[in-house]
Design a protein around this motif. Structure first.
Motif: not given
Length: 96
Positions: A83-84, A78-81, A52-54, A33
């Motif tokens: 967060r992970l 990004t928000v999802d990145e 990604d999480l999946d 990241y």
């Protein structure tokens, strides 16, 4: 482009880097990241692929703890990145 094998700083020398879409793949760890964030600084239209999480959950049997984590503020994620990545920093169990 592979985040781990590239030198994102060279993107800043390409006049078109800020205008094209780039796809970037790297390890799903704090270093991956951090590399993605560096690529995005030079090429803001960068899209991460399989980071990604999946994807992480699908391949969890291959996960290992990193002895040293990347640090720093990664505002380009990004928000999802983000967060992970924060979950990896905190060493939270996968999927929480």
């Amino acid at each position: 482009m592979s985040a781990g094998s590239c030198r994102p700083e060279w993107l800043g020398h390409l006049p078109w880097a800020g205008t094209v879409r780039v796809r970037c793949w790297g390890d799903i760890d704090t270093h991956g990241y951090a590399s993605l964030a560096r690529v995005r600084r030079a090429a803001p239209y960068t899209e991460s692929v399989l980071m990604d999480l999946d994807t992480l959950l699908t391949h969890r049997k291959f996960c290992a703890s990193a002895p040293k984590q990347a640090t720093g503020e990664l505002t380009e994620l990004t928000v999802d990145e983000a967060r992970l990545c924060e979950g990896l920093w905190a060493r939270r169990p996968l999927g929480e």
